[in-house]
Design a protein around this motif. Structure first.
Motif, short mmCIF file in Angstrom:
data_model
loop_
_atom_site.label_atom_id
_atom_site.label_comp_id
_atom_site.label_asym_id
_atom_site.label_seq_id
_atom_site.Cartn_x
_atom_site.Cartn_y
_atom_site.Cartn_z
N HIS A 163 0.84 -1.17 0.03
CA HIS A 163 -0.21 -0.03 0.09
C HIS A 163 0.93 1.35 -0.04
O HIS A 163 0.49 2.39 -0.35
CB HIS A 163 -0.88 -0.03 1.14
N GLU B 152 -14.58 5.78 -6.37
CA GLU B 152 -13.54 5.21 -5.88
C GLU B 152 -12.15 5.41 -6.03
O GLU B 152 -12.04 6.40 -6.75
CB GLU B 152 -13.73 3.42 -6.80
N GLU B 153 -11.31 4.84 -5.20
CA GLU B 153 -9.86 4.99 -5.56
C GLU B 153 -9.30 4.04 -6.25
O GLU B 153 -9.94 2.99 -6.50
CB GLU B 153 -9.21 5.00 -4.12
N TYR C 127 -8.15 0.15 -12.30
CA TYR C 127 -9.58 -0.27 -12.46
C TYR C 127 -9.54 -0.31 -14.13
O TYR C 127 -9.68 -1.59 -14.69
CB TYR C 127 -10.48 0.35 -11.82
N TRP D 101 -10.75 -4.20 -4.37
CA TRP D 101 -10.52 -3.66 -3.11
C TRP D 101 -9.63 -4.33 -2.18
O TRP D 101 -10.30 -5.00 -1.06
CB TRP D 101 -12.12 -3.50 -2.47
N LYS E 199 -7.72 -3.81 0.00
CA LYS E 199 -7.48 -3.59 1.42
C LYS E 199 -8.29 -4.15 2.42
O LYS E 199 -8.16 -4.50 3.48
CB LYS E 199 -7.57 -1.94 1.84
N ASP E 200 -9.34 -4.78 1.55
CA ASP E 200 -10.66 -5.56 2.15
C ASP E 200 -9.93 -7.18 2.17
O ASP E 200 -9.79 -7.65 1.00
CB ASP E 200 -11.73 -5.26 1.68
N SER F 13 -12.30 -9.55 0.14
CA SER F 13 -11.80 -9.14 -1.48
C SER F 13 -10.73 -9.88 -1.96
O SER F 13 -10.72 -10.60 -2.83
CB SER F 13 -11.97 -7.97 -1.75
N PRO G 24 -16.28 -5.47 -7.76
CA PRO G 24 -17.43 -4.43 -8.15
C PRO G 24 -18.49 -5.10 -9.21
O PRO G 24 -18.04 -6.09 -9.80
CB PRO G 24 -16.49 -3.22 -9.03
N THR H 34 -21.19 1.78 -4.28
CA THR H 34 -20.29 0.54 -4.34
C THR H 34 -19.99 -0.46 -2.97
O THR H 34 -19.95 -1.44 -3.00
CB THR H 34 -19.04 0.60 -4.94
N VAL H 35 -20.05 0.60 -2.08
CA VAL H 35 -19.74 -0.06 -0.77
C VAL H 35 -20.82 -1.14 -0.15
O VAL H 35 -20.32 -2.02 0.60
CB VAL H 35 -19.83 1.06 0.44
N LYS I 172 -21.86 -3.68 -1.48
CA LYS I 172 -22.00 -4.74 -2.41
C LYS I 172 -22.44 -6.07 -1.94
O LYS I 172 -23.02 -7.05 -2.93
CB LYS I 172 -20.37 -5.11 -3.07
#
Lengths: 507, 657
Positions: free
Chosen positions: A376, B158-159, B164, B205, B207-208, B211, B294, B408-409, B411
């Protein structure tokens, strides 16, 4: 005639002194960068001189006698394959070192030795006889002894360096013993062409002597190639050395020395190709299984390069034994693709360690738990590491797949000769390619997980451009060689054809 | 209204900031230059026009991908629209431009183009532009373009959008390449690109943790299939000395099944490959988890494109393997089992997207089963095209619902909690388009799904009449009942009744793709005439020519009066609705053990975790101990090497080398 054959060595030789003085001047003026620039410049000039040789490839082999009748150089496609890889890597690595080594002292030793390491490595390719080959091999080995143990303040480094010297020294001794047997058999001739003629059609006692010579050459050079069970120095030495040096060692010039020395024997009488192929299978499986549970990034990559030596040996062994051109092409092409992939992996690992060391204050080897989640904060480096990880595990469209695929094909193409054994070799290689995903995928995942502690990597940013440029160039090479393998095969294929012919191809 | 103003502001900012315009301008210029140089190179080497167009269709998304980071310098709007217009719509146009050629070409002479790729080892890049391949490419290009258009709004908050769009474009290029290439090694290339993109986008995502884990799971499970493809293609290469599918097909057609062993090995391996990629039992476990990505990704990759790759591979190689003993039967069994098992899970799942995912697995099972029927090649491929359209539509509708929920959060949308959110009053367009997709899925005329599903059932029932096909018919008909049940359940919860959540219709960029796909769902079945005509010319033994009146006649007159297939269908639909209305009573009757089994999803995940993963860790953990740091032992390695090499040589000489 043939003066251009020695030009690369002369340039590197001048470069050794130039780099030394540049470093001394730099040390006086408190500028640690200047040595790296000079070294990179000399690598670039040498690369150009090798390119000048390449455009004369219709005239191959170009010969140049150092001492007439005793030692001389011979330029052919195989020499140039190795020279291109070594010099390109050397160029990239010296750019990388400019920043990476800026906190080290004794740079006036580092850069000249890097140049002599490269000179020794390309000399192995240029050597026309076993004597000069051995001299160049030792030049490379001795440079690497010092470079592996370059950071002598660290305990692990000294231990690894010691282990490396002992094992590598034993290997060199055994190799020169093997060469001396050849020397005795041919009545004092060591030129590869003459030796090949002298060794054709052996019988009786001289055949047994040849067997012993083959064993000694395989085992002697096999230490450097890291054939299992001769690999034990490597998992210690690779992580201990500065990554720039590890990237240079990953080219495995020792393998070219092994190929050149062993291909003089008649394969129909001594099954050395098959021996190499069987060793290759042992090597691949052992190394991949050992890497699976490895939690240290650099050691993991070290095990993986043992496994990849197995791929090269498999392709080349089958190619030499059964005259399979595609095996030789694949094996030699894999030397090229692996050098860039593994070099890239080590440089990325080094960039991560360098950045962490800046924060923590000391250089630590990177445990996977330690670097968890660093992706990250250093996205470009970690993305590059992920790409090369996939490439090393043989995922298309990256370069690793292309060369491994040729090696799989080699296994299948010998099926008419040795039946199911060909399938065995091919499936061993395929299985290992998928097995290696077992450690590369968790590695990629670890890079992008959440860090173990909040704010652990606070303030860590992407490494500076001087470190990123070599990394990005190597990413580009890895991707391009995967999509357009012809670019690399342009050199690897003629080299394979040459070996194919001298090993009496197409039997 | 406010949205429009905001969008306008963004555009204004773009125009007034000179530094911002440079990135996108440069990207456009470079794009045109790259295109022009490919065209120039093509004509300089005398490559025929269709091949140039095909190469362009494959490379344009890749070029756009490389330029997206440049366009991103001009802001997120420029990035999104650059990707959509240059990467998405121009690619779609290029793929569609191949269609007239494919339909009119003389087969098979005109459609195979071999381009130089790796001359050193004599590998050519074969392009095979037949109608089936071009259709798959068009699906990739068209759905890809629509998904990108949809993303411009759906993903805007989104970031990491550069990543993407790059991966989406890489995927589109990979899918088109997969559809058009004839060389097996190129096919494997693109196949892996699809897998890599799927891995990266499911874990978008990253960081999740969930996912990232789901992406990894998808990659590892499909990788098992990849071993199949690699081994299979190498086996075919050993047997036939070529990597061209068409050359192998021709050889098999001429000489019949001579190399039985090789064909059985390769055929089995290809089934494994298809099972991995197209989520067939027992390798289906990754697809429901893939819904972590997504929704646009689910629509493009896990409904319309990548999951079709396995089916397409089987369809493409059916002429090679069709006479291999038990090959078709194996496919039929896997497909029918998958269809039924997934449909059962779909009836109990409460997560909106996961229901659609199980539905996808079930429908893929239908296609697989169709390919396993004697003479089912047409039915399978026909269902593939229709399904791509309506399933992409359904996923994008789900995305629209998620957008209405707040982005999108959300999902994971529990259907019980979002009751009635997309009711006809709140979200009319989403509601009606989803209904169209649903009706196509259930199989009501005139929507696409009806014709192909009917064809599958009819082929099963009226085929060669073997008992296995009749059993398969029973299973597929039962699945059709369950399809009605879960479809009705979805519509009932999410699209009917008093809204539990306030919501408003999504913006036009999101609804326009829905409308286009709904229209495509309604008319996609008309394609059968052109499709079968050209495919009949290529594979006369496998695909009959069916005209539109012929199809209508066959379905409504022949099957209604002569053979009672259509009546069976009607019974299925009615009983499905009946089961839906009394679902609670049925659920109460189900024994507890069965409930437990279904809740554990038949235990596949537990099996993989408990046996394979565990064995893997214990084995590699114990192997690790071999490496000691002791130098004394290490030197013994040299001695050991001498022992090994001596033993080996003696053995080799004794064995006569």
């Amino acid at each position: 005639m043939g003066f251009e054959a020695i030009a690369p060595f002369l340039i590197l030789f001048i470069g050794i002194f130039a780099a030394y003085f540049a470093c001394r001047v730099g040390a006086k003026r408190d500028n640690p960068y200047i040595g790296g620039y000079v070294t990179a410049a000399f690598f670039a000039i040498t690369l150009y001189s090798v390119y000048l040789l390449w455009i004369q490839r219709d005239l191959f082999p170009i010969e140049f006698g150092l001492i007439e009748g005793l030692t001389h150089l011979r330029v052919d496609a195989l020499s140039l394959l190795l020279a291109f890889v070594v010099l390109t890597m050397g160029f990239l690595v010296s750019i990388y070192s400019i920043k990476y080594m800026d906190r080290d002292t004794r740079l006036e030793v580092y850069y000249p030795l890097l140049l002599s390491l490269a000179a020794g490595s390309i000399g192995i390719g240029f050597a026309a006889d076993m004597f000069s080959l051995y001299v160049f091999f030792e030049l490379m080995a001795i440079s690497s002894y010092v470079l592996v143990a370059f950071r002598v303040r660290q305990r692990e480094t000294v231990e690894a360096g010691f282990k490396y010297i002992i094992l590598s020294g034993i290997g060199s001794l055994i190799a020169i013993f093997g060469i001396s047997i050849v020397f005795a058999q041919t009545g004092g001739q060591l030129d590869f062409v003459i030796v090949r003629e002298a060794l054709a059609g052996l019988t009786g006692a001289s055949l047994y002597a040849a067997y012993v010579a083959v064993f000694m050459i395989i085992i002697g050079f096999g230490v450097k190639v890291s054939i299992v069970p001769l690999h034990t120095w490597l998992p210690d030495a690779y992580p201990a050395a500065p990554v720039a040096i590890t990237a240079m060692l990953a080219i495995k010039p020792g393998l070219v020395a092994l190929i050149k020395c062993i291909s003089v024997f008649p394969p129909e009488q001594i099954p050395y190709g098959l021996i190499l192929a069987i060793f290759a299978v042992i090597t691949m499986f052992t190394a991949n299984f050992m890497a699976l549970m490895q939690r240290n990034l650099k050691r993991l990559l070290a095990y993986s390069s043992i496994a990849h030596a197995g791929y090269m040996l498999l392709g080349i062994g089958l190619g030499l034994q059964y005259g399979v051109l595609i095996g030789l092409t694949g094996g030699l092409f894999h030397i090229m693709t692996h050098a860039f992939m593994k070099g890239l992996a080590f440089l990325c690992a080094g960039a991560i360690i360098y950045t962490l060391a800046k924060k923590i204050g000391e250089r630590k080897s990177a445990d996977l738990d330690e670097i968890r989640g660093i992706g990250h904060y250093m996205p470009i480096t970690c993305l590059s590491l992920s790409i090369t990880g996939l490439a090393l595990s043989g995922a298309p469209p990256l370069s690793g797949f292309m060369s491994e695929w040729l090696i799989f094909r080699a296994g299948l193409e010998v099926m008419p000769v040795i039946g199911a054994w060909g399938l065995f070799f091919a499936s061993a290689a395929i299985l290992n390619s998928f097995l290696s995903l077992g450690y590369y995928l968790p590695l990629i995942r670890t890079l992008f997980l959440t860090p173990t502690e909040e704010k652990k990597f606070e303030g860590i940013r992407e490494v500076s451009g001087v470190i990123l440029i070599p990394i990005l160039i190597m990413v580009a090479i890895t991707v391009l060689l995967g999509i357009f393998p012809q670019m690399g095969l342009e050199i690897a294929h003629p080299a394979a054809e040459m070996l194919y012919e001298i090993s009496g191809g197409g039997r | 209204m406010t949205e429009k103003i905001e969008a306008g502001k963004e555009n204004q900012n773009l125009e007034t900031d000179p530094a911002g315009v440079i990135g996108i301008t440069l990207a456009c210029i470079l794009f045109v230059v790259a295109l022009a140089s490919i065209v120039y190179a093509g004509f300089a080497h005398n490559v025929p026009l269709p091949a140039v167009l095909a190469v362009l269709a494959i490379t344009v998304p890749f070029i756009a991908m490389l330029l997206v980071p440049l366009a991103a310098l001009s802001g997120s709007g420029a990035r999104a629209w650059f990707a959509t217009i240059f990467g998405g719509f121009s690619t779609a146009a290029l793929t569609i431009s191949l269609l007239p050629y494919a339909l009119a070409a003389r087969y098979p002479a005109d459609v195979l183009f071999e381009l130089e790729w790796i001359p050193a080892v004599d590998v050519k890049f074969g392009l095979f532009l037949d109608t089936l391949g071009v259709t798959v490419a068009i699906i990739g290009g068209l759905v890809g373009a629509l998904a990108l258009l949809y993303s411009t709004r759906f993903m805007e908050r989104e970031e990491g959008l550069t990543r993407y769009y790059c991966i989406m474009l890489l995927f589109i290029g990979g899918m088109i390449g997969f559809g058009l290439s004839d060389n097996l090694i190129a096919l494997y290339f693109f196949w892996e690109i699809l897998g890599l993109c799927s891995f990266a986008l499911i874990g978008f995502w990253f960081k999740d943790q969930i996912s990232a884990k789901a992406g990894m799971k998808a990659f590892v499970v499909t990788r098992f299939g990849d071993i199949g493809l690699l081994v299979g293609l190498l086996a075919l290469f050993v047997g036939y000395g070529t990597l061209s599918i068409q050359a192998i097909t021709a050889a098999v057609m001429v000489e019949g099944i001579i190399l039985t062993g090789i064909l059985m090995l390769a055929g089995g391996c290809f089934i494994l490959a298809a099972a991995g990629k197209s989520a067939q039992v027992p390798l289906h476990v990754w697809l429901p988890d893939a819904m972590e990505g997504p929704t646009t990704v689910s629509a493009l990759i896990h409904a319309a494109c990548m999951v079709n790759a396995g089916i397409y591979l089987i369809a493409r190689t059916t002429p090679i393997f069709v006479d291999v003993p038990h090959w078709q039967t194996a496919i039929l069994m896997i497909g029918a089992t998958t269809a039924l098992l997934a449909a059962i899970l779909a009836t109990v799942e409460v997560d909106f997207k996961r229901v659609i995912a199980y539905c996808t697995i079930s429908q893929l099972g239908y296609m697989m089963a169709a390919l396993g029927l004697v003479g089912g090649l047409l039915a399978g491929t026909y269902h593939l095209m229709n399904h791509s359209m309506f399933k992409a539509l359904m996923f994008l509708c789900a995305g629209s619902v998620i957008y209405a929920l707040g982005g999108t959060v959300h999902k994971h949308a529990n259907m019980h909690k979002i009751r009635g959110i997309a009711s006809i009053k709140q979200m009319p367009i989403t509601n009606i388009t989803f209904l169209i997709g649903l009706l196509a899925l259930i199989g009501l005329p005139p929507f696409g799904g009806f014709w192909s599903k009917e064809m599958i059932l009819a082929t099963a029932a009226l085929g060669n009449g073997s008992s296995i096909e009749l059993i398969a018919f029973g299973v597929l008909a039962g699945t059709a009942v369950l399809t009605v049940v879960y479809s009705a359940r979805m519509y009932y919860y999410v699209f009917m009744g008093e809204p539990a959540v306030k919501a408003k219709e999504s913006p036009a960029v999101i609804t326009i793709p829905l409308i286009i796909l709904a229209a495509a769902t309604t008319v996609s079945w008309l394609y059968i005439d052109a499709f079968t005509k050209s495919m009949h010319a290529l594979l006369p033994e496998f695909i009959p020519h069916i005209s539109i009146p012929g199809l209508i006649h066959k379905t409504f007159i022949y099957e209604a009066f002569i053979s009672p297939i259509i009546i069976a269908t009607v019974i299925c639909l009615l009983s499905g609705y009946l089961v839906f209305t009394i679902r609670e009573r049925i659920y109460a009757m189900v024994p507890a053990l069965l409930k437990e089994i279904i809740a554990r999803k038949y235990g596949f995940d537990d099996l993989y975790k408990g046996v394979f993963v565990k064995a893997y860790f214990s084995w590699s953990g114990s192997f690790r101990k071999l490496q000691t740091g002791d130098l004394n032992y290490n030197v013994m390695g040299v001695v050991l090497a001498f022992v090994i090499i001596t033993i080996m040589t003696v053995a080799l000489i004794r064995g006569g080398i």
